[in-house]
Write a protein that holds these residues in place. Structure first.
Motif, PDB file in Angstrom:
ATOM      1  N   UNK A 172       0.542  -1.066  -0.332  1.00 54.62           N
ATOM      2  CA  UNK A 172      -0.138  -0.268   0.288  1.00 54.62           C
ATOM      3  C   UNK A 172       1.042   1.175   0.114  1.00 54.62           C
ATOM      4  N   UNK A 173       2.360   1.066   0.589  1.00 49.69           N
ATOM      5  CA  UNK A 173       3.226   2.580   0.840  1.00 49.69           C
ATOM      6  C   UNK A 173       3.411   2.579  -0.488  1.00 49.69           C
ATOM      7  N   UNK A 174       3.706   0.932  -1.395  1.00 46.40           N
ATOM      8  CA  UNK A 174       4.370   1.389  -2.709  1.00 46.40           C
ATOM      9  C   UNK A 174       2.721   1.476  -3.611  1.00 46.40           C
ATOM     10  N   UNK A 175       2.203   1.170  -3.480  1.00 45.53           N
ATOM     11  CA  UNK A 175       0.910   2.139  -4.387  1.00 45.53           C
ATOM     12  C   UNK A 175       0.198   3.263  -4.131  1.00 45.53           C
ATOM     13  N   UNK A 176       0.834   4.184  -2.894  1.00 46.69           N
ATOM     14  CA  UNK A 176       0.703   5.116  -3.234  1.00 46.69           C
ATOM     15  C   UNK A 176       2.100   5.914  -2.882  1.00 46.69           C
ATOM     16  N   UNK A 177       3.291   5.680  -3.047  1.00 52.26           N
ATOM     17  CA  UNK A 177       4.218   6.381  -3.604  1.00 52.26           C
ATOM     18  C   UNK A 177       3.845   6.175  -5.259  1.00 52.26           C
ATOM     19  N   UNK A 178       3.583   6.017  -5.951  1.00 52.48           N
ATOM     20  CA  UNK A 178       3.291   5.806  -7.917  1.00 52.48           C
ATOM     21  C   UNK A 178       2.557   6.619  -7.935  1.00 52.48           C
TER      22      UNK A 178
END
Length: 292
Positions: free
Chosen positions: A204-210
């Motif tokens: 979820x944090x990676x998705x938020x970043x991208x």
């Protein structure tokens, strides 16, 4: 301790019946993810459902805010592309959907499933310590016994004012539990952890970043770095494939690029470069005589 009725004791025992697959800690997930300035507005975990995409789409139609996350410990009617269904043992994987309302031109929304693939693959590589790759358009691959195996899939669907993106990942499935021989799991790939809480937070944090990078670039896949990163991790590129199309048609060629619209570009034997979109194909398979 107040004695519990037998029914409650049985229910609680069932919740912890597989100590190797403990339930997600929803309170800890909310503390980590729902915070000021975060994309994630709501995190809910349900014991079981048919499809998190279906449930979250229904909530979106009633005004669910952007950043809602719905996770199921068990999903009995998970859906992939073309309404293919799959299920897995309770708490053996991560089955969740997120609701996004992109503020970029709608013609660029087709990049969202590819964005989710990049975010998922990079997060799993970092957190689980496994080699990951992407099979265009929506599969996440890991290596098991020297072979690429599908460990996850992504499905994006229009809902309300935005898009619901569903992600399903096999985490602790054993070889005997795999739905098909070509499937895999993080455990079978030698993951350093199969603890689903940090894995879910990482994705979820990676998705938020991208998603943030893509929106800052007004949805431009090149300017955001999304197109280059997807191509770098795409196992489909450089291989001869056969795209099976509606009407018993097929297109055979070498996968040479991902274009600006997220389509796979095939170089055919007659020298033509032909793009195919995810919505146009039924199957994408290795061409005969080539490695899978």
């Amino acid at each position: 301790m107040t004695p519990q009725p037998p029914g409650n004791r049985d229910k609680e025992a069932g919740r912890w019946s597989d100590l190797g697959r403990p339930p997600l800690n929803v309170a800890a997930l909310r503390r980590a993810l729902v915070r000021p300035g975060s994309l994630w507005s709501v995190v809910d975990v349900v014991p079981a459902t048919g499809s998190t995409n279906t449930d979250l789409a229904a909530r979106a139609a009633k005004g669910e805010p952007e950043g809602a996350v719905l996770v199921a410990e068990e999903q009995s009617a998970g859906r992939g592309r073309l309404d293919r269904t799959w299920s897995a043992p309770p708490r053996s994987g991560l089955f969740f959907s997120v609701y996004l309302t992109p503020r970029v031109p709608q013609e660029r929304w087709g990049w969202l499933p590819l964005l989710a693939g990049v975010a998922t693959a990079t997060a799993l590589s970092r957190t689980a310590g496994v080699d990951t790759a992407l099979k265009w358009p929506n599969d996440v691959l890991v290596t098991v016994g020297g072979e690429e195996r599908k460990t996850g899939g992504i499905l994006a669907e229009r809902a309300g004012e935005g898009v619901v993106i569903g992600i399903g990942l096999n985490v602790s499935l054993t070889a005997a539990e795999l739905p098909v021989p070509t499937a895999g799991s993080l455990a079978l790939a030698g993951a350093v952890t199969t603890d689903r809480d940090p894995l879910l937070r990482a994705v979820l944090r990676s998705l938020e970043h991208w998603y943030g990078e893509w929106q800052t670039a007004d949805g431009d896949p090149a300017a955001s770095g999304l197109q280059e990163t997807y191509a770098a991790g795409c196992a489909t590129l450089g291989r001869s494939v056969r795209a099976e199309l509606p009407g018993d048609r097929q297109l055979v060629g070498e996968a040479v690029a991902i274009d600006g619209d997220g389509r796979l570009v095939l170089a055919t034997a007659d020298g033509v470069q032909q793009p195919v979109g995810a919505g146009d194909i039924i199957h994408l398979r290795p061409a005969r005589g080539t490695a899978p």
